[in-house]
Design a protein around this motif. Structure first.
Motif, PDB file in Angstrom:
ATOM      1  N   GLY A 243       0.792  -1.228   0.000  1.00  0.00           N
ATOM      2  CA  GLY A 243       0.000   0.000   0.000  1.00  0.00           C
ATOM      3  C   GLY A 243       0.821   1.272   0.000  1.00  0.00           C
ATOM      4  N   GLY A 244       2.120   1.170  -0.293  1.00  0.00           N
ATOM      5  CA  GLY A 244       2.967   2.358  -0.308  1.00  0.00           C
ATOM      6  C   GLY A 244       3.461   2.778   1.061  1.00  0.00           C
ATOM      7  N   TYR A 245       3.187   1.953   2.085  1.00  0.00           N
ATOM      8  CA  TYR A 245       3.624   2.283   3.440  1.00  0.00           C
ATOM      9  C   TYR A 245       5.063   1.801   3.663  1.00  0.00           C
ATOM     10  N   GLY A 246       5.763   2.491   4.563  1.00  0.00           N
ATOM     11  CA  GLY A 246       7.086   2.047   4.983  1.00  0.00           C
ATOM     12  C   GLY A 246       8.179   2.203   3.960  1.00  0.00           C
ATOM     13  N   MET A 247       7.972   3.023   2.937  1.00  0.00           N
ATOM     14  CA  MET A 247       8.988   3.182   1.895  1.00  0.00           C
ATOM     15  C   MET A 247       9.617   4.569   1.947  1.00  0.00           C
ATOM     16  N   LEU A 248      10.816   4.650   1.401  1.00  0.00           N
ATOM     17  CA  LEU A 248      11.540   5.916   1.324  1.00  0.00           C
ATOM     18  C   LEU A 248      11.852   6.203  -0.137  1.00  0.00           C
ATOM     19  N   VAL A 249      11.387   7.348  -0.627  1.00  0.00           N
ATOM     20  CA  VAL A 249      11.739   7.807  -1.977  1.00  0.00           C
ATOM     21  C   VAL A 249      12.903   8.772  -1.803  1.00  0.00           C
ATOM     22  N   GLY A 250      14.099   8.260  -2.014  1.00  0.00           N
ATOM     23  CA  GLY A 250      15.316   9.010  -1.705  1.00  0.00           C
ATOM     24  C   GLY A 250      15.361  10.422  -2.230  1.00  0.00           C
ATOM     25  N   PRO A 251      15.085  10.662  -3.535  1.00  0.00           N
ATOM     26  CA  PRO A 251      15.181  12.032  -4.068  1.00  0.00           C
ATOM     27  C   PRO A 251      14.179  12.998  -3.444  1.00  0.00           C
ATOM     28  N   HIS A 252      13.077  12.482  -2.889  1.00  0.00           N
ATOM     29  CA  HIS A 252      12.052  13.350  -2.318  1.00  0.00           C
ATOM     30  C   HIS A 252      12.155  13.469  -0.795  1.00  0.00           C
ATOM     31  N   ALA A 253      13.115  12.753  -0.201  1.00  0.00           N
ATOM     32  CA  ALA A 253      13.257  12.754   1.257  1.00  0.00           C
ATOM     33  C   ALA A 253      14.296  13.785   1.689  1.00  0.00           C
ATOM     34  N   SER A 254      14.150  14.318   2.890  1.00  0.00           N
ATOM     35  CA  SER A 254      15.122  15.259   3.443  1.00  0.00           C
ATOM     36  C   SER A 254      16.332  14.492   3.973  1.00  0.00           C
ATOM     37  N   PRO A 255      17.484  15.159   4.147  1.00  0.00           N
ATOM     38  CA  PRO A 255      18.647  14.478   4.728  1.00  0.00           C
ATOM     39  C   PRO A 255      18.345  13.839   6.081  1.00  0.00           C
ATOM     40  N   ALA A 256      17.541  14.498   6.894  1.00  0.00           N
ATOM     41  CA  ALA A 256      17.197  13.939   8.205  1.00  0.00           C
ATOM     42  C   ALA A 256      16.364  12.674   8.052  1.00  0.00           C
ATOM     43  N   GLU A 257      15.429  12.671   7.105  1.00  0.00           N
ATOM     44  CA  GLU A 257      14.598  11.476   6.872  1.00  0.00           C
ATOM     45  C   GLU A 257      15.446  10.320   6.364  1.00  0.00           C
ATOM     46  N   ARG A 258      16.403  10.628   5.474  1.00  0.00           N
ATOM     47  CA  ARG A 258      17.264   9.557   4.957  1.00  0.00           C
ATOM     48  C   ARG A 258      18.147   8.989   6.061  1.00  0.00           C
ATOM     49  N   GLU A 259      18.655   9.832   6.927  1.00  0.00           N
ATOM     50  CA  GLU A 259      19.514   9.360   8.006  1.00  0.00           C
ATOM     51  C   GLU A 259      18.726   8.495   8.991  1.00  0.00           C
ATOM     52  N   ALA A 260      17.506   8.902   9.307  1.00  0.00           N
ATOM     53  CA  ALA A 260      16.673   8.111  10.218  1.00  0.00           C
ATOM     54  C   ALA A 260      16.351   6.754   9.599  1.00  0.00           C
ATOM     55  N   TYR A 261      16.089   6.754   8.314  1.00  0.00           N
ATOM     56  CA  TYR A 261      15.773   5.510   7.612  1.00  0.00           C
ATOM     57  C   TYR A 261      17.003   4.607   7.557  1.00  0.00           C
ATOM     58  N   ALA A 262      18.172   5.210   7.367  1.00  0.00           N
ATOM     59  CA  ALA A 262      19.416   4.433   7.317  1.00  0.00           C
ATOM     60  C   ALA A 262      19.682   3.727   8.646  1.00  0.00           C
ATOM     61  N   ARG A 263      19.351   4.383   9.746  1.00  0.00           N
ATOM     62  CA  ARG A 263      19.541   3.748  11.055  1.00  0.00           C
ATOM     63  C   ARG A 263      18.658   2.502  11.179  1.00  0.00           C
ATOM     64  N   GLU A 264      17.437   2.596  10.683  1.00  0.00           N
ATOM     65  CA  GLU A 264      16.550   1.435  10.721  1.00  0.00           C
ATOM     66  C   GLU A 264      17.090   0.310   9.842  1.00  0.00           C
ATOM     67  N   MET A 265      17.656   0.659   8.708  1.00  0.00           N
ATOM     68  CA  MET A 265      18.200  -0.351   7.807  1.00  0.00           C
ATOM     69  C   MET A 265      19.391  -1.062   8.429  1.00  0.00           C
ATOM     70  N   ARG A 266      20.256  -0.299   9.087  1.00  0.00           N
ATOM     71  CA  ARG A 266      21.426  -0.922   9.725  1.00  0.00           C
ATOM     72  C   ARG A 266      21.008  -1.864  10.859  1.00  0.00           C
ATOM     73  N   ALA A 267      19.909  -1.513  11.532  1.00  0.00           N
ATOM     74  CA  ALA A 267      19.459  -2.332  12.658  1.00  0.00           C
ATOM     75  C   ALA A 267      18.823  -3.633  12.192  1.00  0.00           C
ATOM     76  N   ASP A 268      18.208  -3.631  10.983  1.00  0.00           N
ATOM     77  CA  ASP A 268      17.517  -4.830  10.497  1.00  0.00           C
ATOM     78  C   ASP A 268      17.601  -4.886   8.976  1.00  0.00           C
ATOM     79  N   PRO A 269      18.761  -5.179   8.416  1.00  0.00           N
ATOM     80  CA  PRO A 269      18.944  -5.136   6.957  1.00  0.00           C
ATOM     81  C   PRO A 269      18.006  -6.054   6.187  1.00  0.00           C
ATOM     82  N   ALA A 270      17.673  -7.210   6.778  1.00  0.00           N
ATOM     83  CA  ALA A 270      16.859  -8.191   6.048  1.00  0.00           C
ATOM     84  C   ALA A 270      15.452  -7.693   5.757  1.00  0.00           C
ATOM     85  N   SER A 271      15.028  -6.630   6.385  1.00  0.00           N
ATOM     86  CA  SER A 271      13.665  -6.121   6.199  1.00  0.00           C
ATOM     87  C   SER A 271      13.560  -5.111   5.068  1.00  0.00           C
TER      88      SER A 271
END
Length: 343
Positions: A243-271
Motif C-alpha cells: 500500500g505504499g507504506y514504509g517506503m523511502l523515496v530518496g530524491p524526495h526525502a530530506s537528509p534527516a529522513e534519509r539518516e533516520a531511515y538508514a539507522r533502521e536499515m542498519r538495525a535490520d537489513p533483512a527487512s
C-alpha cells in the motif's frame, strides 16, 4: 499447508500484478497474491467513461472488461470441492470499516455471492456453514478478503474477531475451498520478488516475458552498503509492507529522513530492499480544471481455475500529487480507465 493440495492445484485463483512502463519498456513492479484489490475500480471507471463518452467509446471499438464478474464466478465454481456442481459461494469481508469494503460489496453483487463476516460463519464436523434466516447453509467456496493472520483464530492469531474458528481444518479436509490459499502472500514479499525470474526459469523452463525491476536485497552486506551509499537516488521498501507504506523515496526525502531511515536499515537489513527510481510513463489528467501529466501504472487481474483468464484491461493507478511516483490508493492515488482496442 504441508501435505495438502487444493482442488485443481489452484493456490492462487486471483492475482493482481502491477506493471509499469519506462523508457526500457514494460516491467513487472510487484505481484499481489494475498488479497489483491482494485478490480472494482477498473469496472467502475469503465462504466463512468462509457456513460460520459458514448460516441467516442463506440467509435474506438474498445474491448469490454465488465464481464470480469462472470469470469470470477466461473473460476470460483471451478475450484469448488469435487461433487459440488452448484456450489454455495461466500465473500468473506473484515467488515464495513475495511478500506476496500466498497469493493467487497461490489464483487459480491457481481457474482451473486453472499457477503459475510466471520461471525456469520461457523464450522461443524469439518464443514463450514453460514447462518441464514432459514437456518444453517453449507458453504463450498470462500472468496476471502481477510488476511491470513486473522483468518482462523485456532490456527493463527487467537485474538482475531474477523475469522472463523476451524476454517483452516475444514479447508485441509477438502470440505471448503479458499481463494486465495493461506500462505500465498509469501510471493508478495519484496525480498522474494528479485528471485521470480529464476523461479520461472526453474519451474516452467522458459524465459520471463516481462522483465523485473533491478533490486538490491539488503540482507546481503554488499547490497546494503550500496543502498546506504546511494540512498538519495534510490527507492527503499520494507519487504513485508504494502500500500505504499514504509517506503523511502530518496530524491524526495530530506537528509534527516534519509539518516533516520538508514539507522533502521542498519538495525535490520533483512527487512529492506532498494530499487532505482523509475521514470514511469505519464498520462494526462484533469487537475483543478486543467490537463496535467501524472505518473501511472497498471494492475491487470489474472484468474486461474480450470484455465487462466484475463479481461482485456486493467486498473490504471494514478499518482495524483504533482511529481509523485506513489500511485497507491492508500497514499492518495487515483484511477483511470484503460482501453484495449479491437484489431
Amino acid at each position: 499447508m504441508r501435505g495438502f493440495t487444493p482442488p485443481r492445484g489452484t493456490w492462487v485463483a486471483v492475482c493482481g500484478t502491477d506493471i509499469v512502463r519506462t523508457h526500457d519498456g514494460f516491467l513487472v513492479l510487484e505481484d499481489n497474491l494475498r488479497v489483491p484489490s482494485g478490480v472494482s475500480y477498473m469496472i467502475a471507471n469503465r462504466k463512468a467513461v462509457k456513460s460520459s463518452m458514448r460516441r467516442l467509446y463506440r467509435r474506438c471499438r474498445v474491448r469490454e472488461v465488465e464481464h470480469y464478474g462472470n469470469l470470477l464466478l466461473t473460476t470460483l465454481r471451478e475450484i469448488a470441492p469435487p461433487g459440488r456442481p452448484d456450489p454455495c459461494i461466500a465473500l468473506l469481508t473484515p467488515g464495513v470499516w475495511n478500506s476496500a469494503f466498497y469493493e467487497h460489496v461490489f464483487l459480491a453483487r457481481e457474482i451473486g455471492a453472499e457477503l459475510v463476516e466471520g461471525r456469520d460463519l461457523l464450522t461443524r464436523d469439518g464443514f463450514v456453514y453460514m447462518r441464514t434466516t432459514e437456518g444453517l447453509r453449507q458453504v463450498d467456496v470462500i472468496y476471502r478478503r481477510v488476511d491470513d493472520d486473522f483468518l482462523d483464530p485456532l490456527a493463527f492469531r487467537p485474538d482475531s474477531q474477523l475469522g472463523v474458528p476451524g476454517l483452516l481444518q475444514a479447508y485441509r479436509l477438502g470440505n471448503v475451498s479458499l481463494a486465495n490459499a493461506p500462505g500465498t502472500g509469501v510471493a508478495d514479499d519484496k525480498s522474494v520478488y528479485p528471485y521470480v525470474p529464476d523461479l520461472i526459469r526453474y519451474y516452467l523452463h522458459e524465459e520471463p516475458i516481462l522483465a523485473s525491476v533491478p533490486t538490491h536485497v539488503c540482507r546481503r552486506p554488499a547490497e546494503l552498503e550500496y543502498t546506504l551509499d546511494n540512498l538519495a537516488d534510490l527507492i527503499v521498501k520494507r519487504v513485508g509492507e504494502s500500500g505504499g507504506y514504509g517506503m523511502l523515496v530518496g530524491p524526495h526525502a530530506s537528509p534527516a529522513e534519509r539518516e533516520a531511515y538508514a539507522r533502521e536499515m542498519r538495525a535490520d537489513p533483512a527487512s529492506f530492499i532498494s530499487q532505482p527510481v523509475l521514470q514511469l510513463s505519464r498520462a494526462p489528467c484533469l487537475v483543478d480544471g486543467r490537463p496535467e501529466p501524472r505518473h501511472v501504472d497498471l494492475r491487470p487481474f489474472v484468474l486461474t481455475g480450470r484455465e487462466t483468464r484475463i479481461v482485456p484491461g486493467a486498473f490504471c493507478r494514478v499518482a495524483l500529487r504533482r511529481g509523485s511516483i506513489v500511485v497507491n490508493s492508500s497514499q492518495g492515488g487515483g484511477g483511470k480507465d484503460v482501453w484495449v482496442l479491437q484489431d
